[in-house]
Design a protein around this motif. Structure first.
Motif, PDB file in Angstrom:
ATOM      1  N   ALA A 165     -22.534 102.236  40.213  1.00  0.00           N
ATOM      2  CA  ALA A 165     -21.298 103.238  39.165  1.00  0.00           C
ATOM      3  C   ALA A 165     -22.739 104.274  39.056  1.00  0.00           C
ATOM      4  N   GLN A 166     -23.498 103.575  37.884  1.00  0.00           N
ATOM      5  CA  GLN A 166     -25.008 104.348  38.104  1.00  0.00           C
ATOM      6  C   GLN A 166     -25.195 105.632  38.147  1.00  0.00           C
ATOM      7  N   ALA A 167     -25.382 105.065  40.111  1.00  0.00           N
ATOM      8  CA  ALA A 167     -25.999 105.570  41.146  1.00  0.00           C
ATOM      9  C   ALA A 167     -24.770 107.358  41.621  1.00  0.00           C
ATOM     10  N   CYS A 168     -23.934 107.068  41.318  1.00  0.00           N
ATOM     11  CA  CYS A 168     -22.536 107.737  41.900  1.00  0.00           C
ATOM     12  C   CYS A 168     -22.679 109.067  41.810  1.00  0.00           C
ATOM     13  N   ILE A 169     -23.452 110.284  42.793  1.00  0.00           N
ATOM     14  CA  ILE A 169     -22.862 111.424  42.131  1.00  0.00           C
ATOM     15  C   ILE A 169     -22.236 112.196  41.964  1.00  0.00           C
ATOM     16  N   ALA A 170     -20.541 111.257  42.407  1.00  0.00           N
ATOM     17  CA  ALA A 170     -19.892 112.101  42.166  1.00  0.00           C
ATOM     18  C   ALA A 170     -18.686 111.618  40.792  1.00  0.00           C
ATOM     19  N   LYS A 171     -19.272 110.616  40.158  1.00  0.00           N
ATOM     20  CA  LYS A 171     -19.202 109.977  39.179  1.00  0.00           C
ATOM     21  C   LYS A 171     -17.964 109.340  39.060  1.00  0.00           C
ATOM     22  N   ALA A 172     -17.576 108.703  40.913  1.00  0.00           N
ATOM     23  CA  ALA A 172     -16.104 108.405  41.088  1.00  0.00           C
ATOM     24  C   ALA A 172     -16.277 106.658  40.197  1.00  0.00           C
ATOM     25  N   ARG A 173     -17.306 106.072  40.011  1.00  0.00           N
ATOM     26  CA  ARG A 173     -16.780 105.075  39.472  1.00  0.00           C
ATOM     27  C   ARG A 173     -17.065 104.657  38.319  1.00  0.00           C
ATOM     28  N   ILE A 174     -16.211 103.536  37.387  1.00  0.00           N
ATOM     29  CA  ILE A 174     -15.912 104.092  36.450  1.00  0.00           C
ATOM     30  C   ILE A 174     -15.840 102.544  35.650  1.00  0.00           C
ATOM     31  N   PHE A 175     -16.507 101.707  35.141  1.00  0.00           N
ATOM     32  CA  PHE A 175     -16.978 100.309  34.976  1.00  0.00           C
ATOM     33  C   PHE A 175     -17.062 100.376  33.579  1.00  0.00           C
ATOM     34  N   GLY A 176     -16.371  99.109  33.029  1.00  0.00           N
ATOM     35  CA  GLY A 176     -16.139  99.386  31.356  1.00  0.00           C
ATOM     36  C   GLY A 176     -15.066  97.951  31.151  1.00  0.00           C
ATOM     37  N   ASP A 177     -15.263  97.775  30.312  1.00  0.00           N
ATOM     38  CA  ASP A 177     -13.744  96.352  29.659  1.00  0.00           C
ATOM     39  C   ASP A 177     -12.434  96.690  30.892  1.00  0.00           C
ATOM     40  N   ILE A 178     -11.551  96.534  31.007  1.00  0.00           N
ATOM     41  CA  ILE A 178     -10.785  96.444  31.854  1.00  0.00           C
ATOM     42  C   ILE A 178      -9.353  96.841  31.203  1.00  0.00           C
ATOM     43  N   ASP A 179      -9.327  96.286  29.502  1.00  0.00           N
ATOM     44  CA  ASP A 179      -8.239  96.583  28.917  1.00  0.00           C
ATOM     45  C   ASP A 179      -8.987  98.468  28.707  1.00  0.00           C
ATOM     46  N   GLU A 180      -9.469  98.348  28.072  1.00  0.00           N
ATOM     47  CA  GLU A 180      -9.580 100.036  28.546  1.00  0.00           C
ATOM     48  C   GLU A 180      -9.476 100.890  28.734  1.00  0.00           C
ATOM     49  N   LEU A 181      -9.449 100.035  30.477  1.00  0.00           N
ATOM     50  CA  LEU A 181      -9.729 101.273  31.847  1.00  0.00           C
ATOM     51  C   LEU A 181      -8.044 101.304  31.881  1.00  0.00           C
ATOM     52  N   ARG A 182      -6.974  99.765  31.309  1.00  0.00           N
ATOM     53  CA  ARG A 182      -5.498 100.494  31.173  1.00  0.00           C
ATOM     54  C   ARG A 182      -5.127 101.279  31.216  1.00  0.00           C
ATOM     55  N   SER A 183      -5.140 102.089  30.320  1.00  0.00           N
ATOM     56  CA  SER A 183      -4.248 103.428  30.786  1.00  0.00           C
ATOM     57  C   SER A 183      -4.967 104.255  31.594  1.00  0.00           C
ATOM     58  N   MET A 184      -5.881 104.675  31.928  1.00  0.00           N
ATOM     59  CA  MET A 184      -5.980 105.406  33.051  1.00  0.00           C
ATOM     60  C   MET A 184      -5.793 104.685  34.757  1.00  0.00           C
ATOM     61  N   ILE A 185      -5.916 103.628  34.115  1.00  0.00           N
ATOM     62  CA  ILE A 185      -5.271 103.052  35.652  1.00  0.00           C
ATOM     63  C   ILE A 185      -3.584 102.855  35.670  1.00  0.00           C
ATOM     64  N   ASP A 186      -2.839 103.651  34.584  1.00  0.00           N
ATOM     65  CA  ASP A 186      -1.603 103.145  34.827  1.00  0.00           C
ATOM     66  C   ASP A 186      -1.101 105.114  34.761  1.00  0.00           C
ATOM     67  N   GLU A 187      -1.966 105.611  34.083  1.00  0.00           N
ATOM     68  CA  GLU A 187      -1.440 107.070  33.988  1.00  0.00           C
ATOM     69  C   GLU A 187      -1.903 107.907  35.639  1.00  0.00           C
ATOM     70  N   ARG A 188      -2.709 107.369  36.408  1.00  0.00           N
ATOM     71  CA  ARG A 188      -3.934 107.619  37.995  1.00  0.00           C
ATOM     72  C   ARG A 188      -2.850 106.763  39.004  1.00  0.00           C
ATOM     73  N   SER A 189      -1.891 105.904  38.190  1.00  0.00           N
ATOM     74  CA  SER A 189      -1.460 104.991  39.462  1.00  0.00           C
ATOM     75  C   SER A 189      -2.603 104.155  40.466  1.00  0.00           C
ATOM     76  N   ALA A 190      -3.767 103.375  39.388  1.00  0.00           N
ATOM     77  CA  ALA A 190      -4.285 103.267  40.457  1.00  0.00           C
ATOM     78  C   ALA A 190      -3.518 101.689  40.772  1.00  0.00           C
ATOM     79  N   VAL A 191      -3.993 101.808  42.056  1.00  0.00           N
ATOM     80  CA  VAL A 191      -3.719 100.187  43.157  1.00  0.00           C
ATOM     81  C   VAL A 191      -5.108  99.367  42.961  1.00  0.00           C
ATOM     82  N   GLN A 192      -4.959  97.772  43.683  1.00  0.00           N
ATOM     83  CA  GLN A 192      -5.953  97.211  43.567  1.00  0.00           C
ATOM     84  C   GLN A 192      -4.975  96.901  45.259  1.00  0.00           C
ATOM     85  N   LEU A 193      -6.512  96.462  45.826  1.00  0.00           N
ATOM     86  CA  LEU A 193      -6.619  96.139  47.809  1.00  0.00           C
ATOM     87  C   LEU A 193      -5.552  95.379  47.221  1.00  0.00           C
ATOM     88  N   MET A 194      -5.039  94.573  48.837  1.00  0.00           N
ATOM     89  CA  MET A 194      -4.591  93.993  49.123  1.00  0.00           C
ATOM     90  C   MET A 194      -3.532  93.297  48.048  1.00  0.00           C
TER      91      MET A 194
END
Length: 198
Positions: free
Chosen positions: A155-184
Motif C-alpha cells: 500500500a505504501q509503495a503504490c505509486i497510483a495510491k490505488a490501495r487503501i489500508f485500514g480499519d475495515i469498519d472505517e473503510l465501509r463508507s468508501m466500500i458502499d459509496e464506490r460500489s466496491a466488490v469482493q472477489l468470488m
C-alpha cells in the motif's frame, strides 16, 4: 479493530511496485509472491482491453484455509488477519488447495535467486521461510510494519495510491459509496479485501 484493504482498479496501472515492495519488505524466497498482479487481455485487435487485478491474501472472515488446517498453524486473529505459525505448519498443503484465491505458497526449496549459494540478504531473511512450510500475505504483520504504524509495504509503495489500508469498519463508507466488490463472493469466504471496479 479488524484490518481490511480497498483496491481501486480505476487507479491501478499494473506497475507491480506492490510486488517489488512486498518482496523487499518480507524477504520472500523466489517462488513466494505474497503480492501479485494478474493481467488478462480481452477482445481482439484493435479493440483490446487489459484487465489488471492486484492479488494478495484476502484475509477472509470465513477462511477455508483455517478450517482445513489439521495442525492449527493457520489461524485468524482478532485483528482480522489470517496468519501461519511456521513452527506448527506440517506442510500438508491442505490450505493451499482450499484457498480459492491461490494466495498460499509452499516452500519447496531453500535456494535463493542465484541457486544454493545465498546472498547475505537471503541468508538473513530466509530463516523465516523454513522449507516444507506454507507462506502467505499477513498485511505485513509478521515483519513489524503494522506494529510500527507503517501499514503494508504494498500500500505504501503504490505509486497510483490505488490501495487503501485500514480499519475495515472505517473503510465501509468508501466500500458502499464506490460500489466496491469482493472477489468470488460465491465462495462465501467474506474477504476483507475489496475492489473498486474499473
Amino acid at each position: 479493530m479488524a484490518y481490511g484493504m480497498v483496491i481501486n482498479l480505476r487507479k491501478c496501472v499494473g506497475c507491480r511496485a506492490c510486488v517489488t515492495a512486498c518482496k523487499g519488505a518480507n524477504g520472500t524466497p523466489p517462488t513466494v509472491f505474497r503480492s501479485r498482479v494478474n493481467q488478462a487481455f480481452e477482445g481482439e485487435y484493435p479493440q483490446v482491453k487489459c484487465r489488471i487485478t492486484p492479488l494478495l491474501c484476502m484475509q477472509c472472515e470465513n477462511a477455508p484455509c483455517v478450517e482445513v488446517c489439521p495442525s492449527g498453524a493457520s489461524a485468524k486473529g482478532d485483528d482480522g488477519i489470517v496468519t501461519i505459525d511456521k513452527e506448527s505448519c506440517i506442510g500438508c498443503k491442505s490450505c493451499v488447495a482450499a484457498c480459492p484465491y491461490q494466495a498460499r505458497f509452499y516452500i519447496e526449496s531453500g535456494d535463493g535467486y542465484f541457486g544454493a549459494d545465498l546472498t547475505a540478504y537471503e541468508e538473513a531473511r530466509y530463516g523465516s521461510f523454513p522449507v516444507g512450510t506454507v507462506d502467505k500475505c499477513d498485511f505485513c504483520k509478521g515483519n513489524g510494519r503494522l506494529e510500527n504504524g507503517e501499514g503494508p509495504a504494498c500500500a505504501q509503495a503504490c505509486i497510483a495510491k490505488a490501495r487503501i489500508f485500514g480499519d475495515i469498519d472505517e473503510l465501509r463508507s468508501m466500500i458502499d459509496e464506490r460500489s466496491a466488490v469482493q472477489l468470488m463472493p460465491e465462495q462465501g469466504t467474506e474477504p476483507s479485501v475489496y475492489y473498486i471496479p474499473a
